[in-house]
Design an enzyme around this catalytic site. Sequence first.
Site, PDB file in Angstrom:
ATOM      1  N   ASP A   1      28.284  -8.565  10.749  1.00 26.93           N
ATOM      2  CA  ASP A   1      28.368  -8.122   9.352  1.00 26.93           C
ATOM      3  C   ASP A   1      29.674  -7.382   9.065  1.00 26.93           C
ATOM      4  O   ASP A   1      30.241  -6.745   9.951  1.00 26.93           O
ATOM      5  CB  ASP A   1      27.156  -7.222   9.044  1.00 26.93           C
ATOM      6  N   GLY A   2      30.126  -7.495   7.824  1.00 24.32           N
ATOM      7  CA  GLY A   2      31.289  -6.734   7.379  1.00 24.32           C
ATOM      8  C   GLY A   2      32.508  -7.573   7.012  1.00 24.32           C
ATOM      9  O   GLY A   2      33.570  -7.030   6.726  1.00 24.32           O
TER      10      GLY A   2
ATOM     11  N   ARG B   1      36.852 -12.652  -0.386  1.00 26.20           N
ATOM     12  CA  ARG B   1      35.818 -12.561   0.657  1.00 26.20           C
ATOM     13  C   ARG B   1      35.935 -13.656   1.714  1.00 26.20           C
ATOM     14  O   ARG B   1      35.698 -13.423   2.895  1.00 26.20           O
ATOM     15  CB  ARG B   1      34.415 -12.612   0.018  1.00 26.20           C
TER      16      ARG B   1
ATOM     17  N   HIS C   1      35.587 -14.096   6.147  1.00 29.22           N
ATOM     18  CA  HIS C   1      34.773 -15.017   6.954  1.00 29.22           C
ATOM     19  C   HIS C   1      35.654 -15.787   7.939  1.00 29.22           C
ATOM     20  O   HIS C   1      35.279 -16.018   9.081  1.00 29.22           O
ATOM     21  CB  HIS C   1      33.999 -15.983   6.049  1.00 29.22           C
TER      22      HIS C   1
ATOM     23  N   GLU D   1      18.556 -15.648   3.109  1.00 26.57           N
ATOM     24  CA  GLU D   1      18.839 -14.848   1.906  1.00 26.57           C
ATOM     25  C   GLU D   1      20.285 -15.029   1.423  1.00 26.57           C
ATOM     26  O   GLU D   1      20.611 -14.691   0.292  1.00 26.57           O
ATOM     27  CB  GLU D   1      18.583 -13.363   2.183  1.00 26.57           C
TER      28      GLU D   1
ATOM     29  N   LEU E   1      26.809 -20.218  29.587  1.00 28.84           N
ATOM     30  CA  LEU E   1      26.318 -19.470  28.423  1.00 28.84           C
ATOM     31  C   LEU E   1      25.610 -20.375  27.415  1.00 28.84           C
ATOM     32  O   LEU E   1      26.139 -21.429  27.046  1.00 28.84           O
ATOM     33  CB  LEU E   1      27.500 -18.785  27.723  1.00 28.84           C
TER      34      LEU E   1
ATOM     35  N   LEU F   1      17.670  -4.979   9.893  1.00 26.65           N
ATOM     36  CA  LEU F   1      17.589  -6.262  10.594  1.00 26.65           C
ATOM     37  C   LEU F   1      17.852  -7.449   9.677  1.00 26.65           C
ATOM     38  O   LEU F   1      18.134  -8.550  10.163  1.00 26.65           O
ATOM     39  CB  LEU F   1      16.219  -6.414  11.262  1.00 26.65           C
TER      40      LEU F   1
END
Length: 252
Positions: free
Chosen positions: A32-33, A45, A49, A79, A143, A207
């Site tokens: 986030d951020g 914005r 990203h 969301e 991984l 969360l």
Amino acid sequence: MSMRDPLYNDESTASIGGPETNVPKHVAIIMDGNGRWAKAHGMPRFAGHKEGVATVVKVVKTAVDYGVDALTLYTFSTENWKRPKTEVEFILKLPKEFLGVHLPELMANNVRIEAIGDMSKLPVATRRAIQYAIDRTRHNDGLQLNFALNYGSRQEMLSAMEAVFADLNTARLSLEELDEEQFSKYLYTADTTEPDLLIRTGGEKRLSNFLLWQLAYTEFWFSDILWPDFTGQDFIDALEAYGQRKRRYGGV
Ligand code: IPE
Ligand code: IPE
Ligand code: MG
């Protein structure tokens, strides 16, 4: 007593890839951020990203070096469709761009790509790129890199419940058999262990509908650092903080 004595070579606490002694097997991250990072730099914005993808590359490398088994990245939530269409479209194109550039390197590092969430709503090109990466990396055993895309924990649990109801009283499942372990098999994460460590960057302490069932006993690590500023060393700091935690699972 020799140092080769099994008592001194306990696999569970042995150093795997880095200097850390107690490496979390599965790390989940709420990245986030990005938007605030862009704003702070006077950029739109989407630039945040884009910069966030560079952080993904660094963190994946560090996870490989440290011998983390699984890394689950919250990439787009159920969301996040509430955002402007142009931003949604931009974010949903990033997986294809990321894989287009980095898939060879991920292959070379033995990384296995997975995805969790409702893929059916994603743009076709994105879905194809992810499916291709999943297929290409299927036999890698390093991984496990899980992208949570159009993922929402409540949606996941509702779909799981629907599938449980459909299977009940068939040869597949009886009510007597239904327990936590069986229910977990109906979630997107059926093939993955529960996260040992959850990291959230960007300062929020919530969360946001991520892995609500799976995080029941996970250790949390919150950072104010905005995701595009998060470094490999910050990730190592989180892993080391985890190494100091005492997990009791309700016991003593
Ligand atoms: C996280 O960064 C990326 C996604 C949710 C896709 P944000 O876009 O939420 O950044 P902030 O929280 O607005 O700064
Ligand atoms: C969580 O971040 C979702 C992802 C990182 C993909 P958000 O920015 O969407 O969360 P809220 O809105 O602050 O809760
Ligand atoms: Mg956010």
